[in-house]
Structures are given as structure tokens and as C-alpha cells.
Design a protein around this motif. Sequence first.
Motif, PDB file in Angstrom:
ATOM      1  N   LYS A 236      55.039  85.710 -57.000  1.00 16.35           N
ATOM      2  CA  LYS A 236      53.826  85.532 -57.802  1.00 16.35           C
ATOM      3  C   LYS A 236      52.584  86.126 -57.138  1.00 16.35           C
ATOM      4  O   LYS A 236      51.705  86.682 -57.804  1.00 16.35           O
ATOM      5  N   PHE A 237      52.509  86.017 -55.804  1.00 16.96           N
ATOM      6  CA  PHE A 237      51.340  86.529 -55.087  1.00 16.96           C
ATOM      7  C   PHE A 237      51.664  87.758 -54.237  1.00 16.96           C
ATOM      8  O   PHE A 237      50.855  88.168 -53.409  1.00 16.96           O
ATOM      9  N   SER A 238      52.851  88.304 -54.429  1.00 12.95           N
ATOM     10  CA  SER A 238      53.268  89.397 -53.535  1.00 12.95           C
ATOM     11  C   SER A 238      54.021  90.505 -54.262  1.00 12.95           C
ATOM     12  O   SER A 238      55.019  91.013 -53.763  1.00 12.95           O
ATOM     13  N   GLY A 239      53.533  90.841 -55.457  1.00 12.63           N
ATOM     14  CA  GLY A 239      54.130  91.993 -56.120  1.00 12.63           C
ATOM     15  C   GLY A 239      54.508  91.821 -57.569  1.00 12.63           C
ATOM     16  O   GLY A 239      54.757  92.813 -58.267  1.00 12.63           O
ATOM     17  N   SER A 240      54.573  90.593 -58.053  1.00  8.30           N
ATOM     18  CA  SER A 240      54.911  90.398 -59.469  1.00  8.30           C
ATOM     19  C   SER A 240      53.785  90.907 -60.361  1.00  8.30           C
ATOM     20  O   SER A 240      52.631  90.983 -59.952  1.00  8.30           O
ATOM     21  N   SER A 241      54.129  91.235 -61.588  1.00  8.10           N
ATOM     22  CA  SER A 241      53.139  91.738 -62.532  1.00  8.10           C
ATOM     23  C   SER A 241      52.043  90.703 -62.781  1.00  8.10           C
ATOM     24  O   SER A 241      52.312  89.504 -62.922  1.00  8.10           O
ATOM     25  N   LEU A 242      50.799  91.182 -62.851  1.00 10.26           N
ATOM     26  CA  LEU A 242      49.660  90.309 -63.121  1.00 10.26           C
ATOM     27  C   LEU A 242      49.161  90.453 -64.550  1.00 10.26           C
ATOM     28  O   LEU A 242      48.104  89.925 -64.898  1.00 10.26           O
ATOM     29  N   ASP A 243      49.923  91.146 -65.386  1.00 10.58           N
ATOM     30  CA  ASP A 243      49.478  91.440 -66.748  1.00 10.58           C
ATOM     31  C   ASP A 243      49.081  90.191 -67.531  1.00 10.58           C
ATOM     32  O   ASP A 243      48.045  90.171 -68.193  1.00 10.58           O
ATOM     33  N   ASP A 244      49.911  89.166 -67.473  1.00 11.14           N
ATOM     34  CA  ASP A 244      49.626  87.945 -68.221  1.00 11.14           C
ATOM     35  C   ASP A 244      49.297  86.771 -67.299  1.00 11.14           C
ATOM     36  O   ASP A 244      49.350  85.611 -67.713  1.00 11.14           O
ATOM     37  N   ALA A 245      48.938  87.068 -66.062  1.00  9.16           N
ATOM     38  CA  ALA A 245      48.699  86.017 -65.072  1.00  9.16           C
ATOM     39  C   ALA A 245      47.333  85.360 -65.283  1.00  9.16           C
ATOM     40  O   ALA A 245      46.362  86.036 -65.632  1.00  9.16           O
ATOM     41  N   PRO A 246      47.229  84.054 -65.074  1.00  7.17           N
ATOM     42  CA  PRO A 246      45.928  83.382 -65.172  1.00  7.17           C
ATOM     43  C   PRO A 246      45.007  83.817 -64.038  1.00  7.17           C
ATOM     44  O   PRO A 246      45.453  84.388 -63.039  1.00  7.17           O
ATOM     45  N   GLU A 247      43.738  83.507 -64.180  1.00 10.16           N
ATOM     46  CA  GLU A 247      42.745  83.947 -63.194  1.00 10.16           C
ATOM     47  C   GLU A 247      43.028  83.378 -61.807  1.00 10.16           C
ATOM     48  O   GLU A 247      42.792  84.053 -60.802  1.00 10.16           O
ATOM     49  N   THR A 248      43.551  82.159 -61.744  1.00  9.52           N
ATOM     50  CA  THR A 248      43.841  81.581 -60.424  1.00  9.52           C
ATOM     51  C   THR A 248      44.871  82.409 -59.666  1.00  9.52           C
ATOM     52  O   THR A 248      44.749  82.598 -58.448  1.00  9.52           O
ATOM     53  N   VAL A 249      45.870  82.914 -60.375  1.00 10.44           N
ATOM     54  CA  VAL A 249      46.893  83.736 -59.732  1.00 10.44           C
ATOM     55  C   VAL A 249      46.306  85.083 -59.328  1.00 10.44           C
ATOM     56  O   VAL A 249      46.564  85.582 -58.223  1.00 10.44           O
ATOM     57  N   ARG A 250      45.502  85.691 -60.191  1.00  6.92           N
ATOM     58  CA  ARG A 250      44.875  86.972 -59.864  1.00  6.92           C
ATOM     59  C   ARG A 250      43.987  86.840 -58.621  1.00  6.92           C
ATOM     60  O   ARG A 250      44.030  87.668 -57.711  1.00  6.92           O
ATOM     61  N   GLN A 251      43.202  85.784 -58.605  1.00  7.69           N
ATOM     62  CA  GLN A 251      42.283  85.572 -57.485  1.00  7.69           C
ATOM     63  C   GLN A 251      43.041  85.314 -56.196  1.00  7.69           C
ATOM     64  O   GLN A 251      42.709  85.864 -55.136  1.00  7.69           O
ATOM     65  N   THR A 252      44.079  84.493 -56.284  1.00 14.79           N
ATOM     66  CA  THR A 252      44.854  84.161 -55.086  1.00 14.79           C
ATOM     67  C   THR A 252      45.624  85.379 -54.581  1.00 14.79           C
ATOM     68  O   THR A 252      45.731  85.602 -53.376  1.00 14.79           O
ATOM     69  N   THR A 253      46.137  86.178 -55.503  1.00 16.32           N
ATOM     70  CA  THR A 253      46.841  87.400 -55.109  1.00 16.32           C
ATOM     71  C   THR A 253      45.905  88.328 -54.342  1.00 16.32           C
ATOM     72  O   THR A 253      46.291  88.942 -53.333  1.00 16.32           O
ATOM     73  N   ALA A 254      44.664  88.434 -54.820  1.00 16.40           N
ATOM     74  CA  ALA A 254      43.680  89.284 -54.144  1.00 16.40           C
ATOM     75  C   ALA A 254      43.377  88.748 -52.742  1.00 16.40           C
ATOM     76  O   ALA A 254      43.264  89.518 -51.776  1.00 16.40           O
ATOM     77  N   LEU A 255      43.265  87.433 -52.608  1.00 10.04           N
ATOM     78  CA  LEU A 255      43.009  86.830 -51.302  1.00 10.04           C
ATOM     79  C   LEU A 255      44.182  87.061 -50.349  1.00 10.04           C
ATOM     80  O   LEU A 255      43.993  87.349 -49.160  1.00 10.04           O
ATOM     81  N   VAL A 256      45.402  86.928 -50.881  1.00  4.27           N
ATOM     82  CA  VAL A 256      46.592  87.180 -50.066  1.00  4.27           C
ATOM     83  C   VAL A 256      46.582  88.613 -49.553  1.00  4.27           C
ATOM     84  O   VAL A 256      46.864  88.881 -48.376  1.00  4.27           O
ATOM     85  N   GLN A 257      46.241  89.546 -50.413  1.00  4.15           N
ATOM     86  CA  GLN A 257      46.208  90.952 -50.004  1.00  4.15           C
ATOM     87  C   GLN A 257      45.120  91.204 -48.967  1.00  4.15           C
ATOM     88  O   GLN A 257      45.323  91.971 -48.004  1.00  4.15           O
ATOM     89  N   GLN A 258      43.956  90.570 -49.142  1.00  3.03           N
ATOM     90  CA  GLN A 258      42.880  90.716 -48.153  1.00  3.03           C
ATOM     91  C   GLN A 258      43.337  90.250 -46.778  1.00  3.03           C
ATOM     92  O   GLN A 258      43.071  90.900 -45.757  1.00  3.03           O
ATOM     93  N   LEU A 259      44.032  89.126 -46.744  1.00  4.38           N
ATOM     94  CA  LEU A 259      44.523  88.592 -45.471  1.00  4.38           C
ATOM     95  C   LEU A 259      45.647  89.460 -44.912  1.00  4.38           C
ATOM     96  O   LEU A 259      45.757  89.633 -43.698  1.00  4.38           O
ATOM     97  N   ALA A 260      46.482  90.006 -45.803  1.00  5.60           N
ATOM     98  CA  ALA A 260      47.537  90.919 -45.349  1.00  5.60           C
ATOM     99  C   ALA A 260      46.917  92.137 -44.673  1.00  5.60           C
ATOM    100  O   ALA A 260      47.405  92.609 -43.632  1.00  5.60           O
ATOM    101  N   ASP A 261      45.828  92.648 -45.245  1.00  5.10           N
ATOM    102  CA  ASP A 261      45.129  93.785 -44.639  1.00  5.10           C
ATOM    103  C   ASP A 261      44.520  93.382 -43.294  1.00  5.10           C
ATOM    104  O   ASP A 261      44.607  94.134 -42.311  1.00  5.10           O
ATOM    105  N   LYS A 262      43.917  92.201 -43.253  1.00 11.60           N
ATOM    106  CA  LYS A 262      43.295  91.739 -42.014  1.00 11.60           C
ATOM    107  C   LYS A 262      44.316  91.597 -40.898  1.00 11.60           C
ATOM    108  O   LYS A 262      44.069  92.019 -39.753  1.00 11.60           O
ATOM    109  N   TYR A 263      45.467  91.006 -41.208  1.00 13.33           N
ATOM    110  CA  TYR A 263      46.476  90.744 -40.191  1.00 13.33           C
ATOM    111  C   TYR A 263      47.519  91.866 -40.090  1.00 13.33           C
ATOM    112  O   TYR A 263      48.518  91.718 -39.380  1.00 13.33           O
ATOM    113  N   GLU A 264      47.266  92.934 -40.808  1.00  9.68           N
ATOM    114  CA  GLU A 264      48.122  94.120 -40.757  1.00  9.68           C
ATOM    115  C   GLU A 264      49.593  93.771 -41.005  1.00  9.68           C
ATOM    116  O   GLU A 264      50.480  94.059 -40.206  1.00  9.68           O
TER     117      GLU A 264
END
Length: 325
Positions: A236-264
Motif C-alpha cells: 500500500k505504501f511501497s508501490g501499489s497503485s494510488l489511483d483510487d487511494a484515499p488522501e491518507t494513503v497518498r500522504q503516507t506513501t509520500a512520507l515513506v518515500q521521503q524517509l526512504a530517500d533520507k535513509y538511502e
Amino acid sequence: MRIMPLEKRGISNSRVVYGCMGIGGEWNSTPYTKEDIIIAEKAVEAALSIGITMFDHADIYRKGKSESIFGEILKKRPDLRDQIILQSKCGIRPSDGVLPTRFDFSKSHIISSVDGILQRLGVEHLDILLLHRPDPLMEPEEISEAFNQLRSAGKVRHFGVSNMSSAQIRFIQNSLPEPLVVNQLEMSLARLDWLDQGISVNQKAGLDTNFADGIMEHCQMQDIQIQAWGPLANGKFSGSSLDDAPETVRQTTALVQQLADKYETKPESIVLGWLMKHPARIQPVIGTSSAERIVACKDAVRVAESLTREEWYTLYTSSRGQEMP
């Protein structure tokens, strides 16, 4: 990071478990194929490559084919058995078209189930056997007889449960001479009731939270290893389609990616690391059959040790979609 309960008991120090439900072909009686074997081999190799040495099964997975295909791998690599911890589950009897799906903790069913598991895996013993889902008709004394017989025969070394409350664990444990060592529960950044139950004490919102009260604390006090099934939340937060995802999932996915970038690292490692930061020393059971996604989990321990309290709460708050009470 604190030592896991299973490591304390000298059973396993594998911080992540590979769950074998995804290997073995289709969920029917059709035999698995050569391609299915290749997929399973790649998945197991990927798990081993990132330090996973514990493998989780259940007698119902792919109608027994998950265990059978793993047995094929062990035949090709007989040296592997002594390098890994094998865990399986029993107690679910699927519908056969006449009788409904039911749970069965009778002595005869537990013992016959283990015999079938060992035959399919091609091994002489299981390191851990879990009772899969609570049987309303369970009798702890009968469970104890089954466990004692299996232990005496050298067929199972340790026992645990899955999807059980602290009351159910205590009920069974009262008749057992040896401690239950595992409780497997659905837990992830998307399945938060195990956390919401605790923060909702004395809150009206707590009336709508359906998670076994006190299970986290009980397992920690009794050194019962909490294993999390579904920890990647189906991507859900690591590659699944966000086409029909609620805003909470979209926002959390973005945060997960930000942290993935930070921690390489990869998003999968962030999602698992968030779960593993909890002081219960949760042991995720990843179930993907994709070798690529398995390898993407390799930094989970490092992330768990590096995530700040603020980052952990930011992810939790984002996923639950509301501020703390």
C-alpha cells in the motif's frame, strides 16, 4: 535495539521472517509447475541474501503446496535445513464443499497435521508449531497432550499461537508445561488497531477499536515473540497503485518515500522499520514472492534503529488520518 524474545530463548535471531504463503502455485489442487519452483527458489535465495533464516508455513497454504515446494528446495540443498528455523501452523480445516471451514485443536488433528507438514517439507522436525486461529471448542488439556506427544517424539521443539488474545493465550498456557513462544498477529502501518487500542484508553474513540486489550503488554511481559503477518500491507505504501487511494494513503506513501530517500533505502524497509521500532521487538513476516521486493526489505533493521521518535509518530499520525487524542 533490544533482543527479541526468540533470541532470548536461543531459538532464532532472524529479525525478519519469510512467509511462504506466496509460493507453491495456485490456491487449488493443480500441481505446481517448474516455473513455480523457480519463483520459490529465487524468493528463498533473496530471503537468505538479506539475512533471513526463519521461514513460516501453514498446512493450508496453497493447499499444502507451499510446504511441498519448499521441501523440493530442501532436497536440492540438504545443508540448508540446519541453517534455518522452520515454523508452520495448523488448526484450520477448509471447507470441502460439504462441511464448512472450521477450526480444530483436537489432539488427533494436531498430530496428524504435523505428520503431514513434516512429510511435505521432507524434514524430521519443526522448530516451532503455531495453532492457526482460535478454536471455540478447544480444550487446553487436550492441546497439552498433543504437544507433549509431539515434543516427546522429537517432531516439534517449540509451540506458539496465531491470532490470539492474551486471555486465550493464558487459557492454553495454564495446561502447558512449557511456555508458548510466539503469537502471530496482523500488524502494519495500514493496520493500526494494535496501537489505537492503547492510545484510546479513556477515549470515546476506543469504543470502536476492536483489538484484543492487553495483548501487546502480555506478550512483552511473558517474552512471547509477536510476529506481524501482512507487515507490508500488500504494498500500500511501497508501490501499489494510488489511483483510487484515499488522501491518507497518498500522504503516507509520500512520507515513506521521503524517509526512504533520507535513509538511502527502499520504501519497504521504511514500512518494516517503522513496525520494528516498537519496543515489543515485533518480527515481521513478509509474504511477497517477488525476489526484488524481498531484497528491498534488507535495511529494515537499520531503519528501525535510525528512525526518530518524531518520524515514527509522523508516519503513525498520517496513516491513522487524525491527530493523537
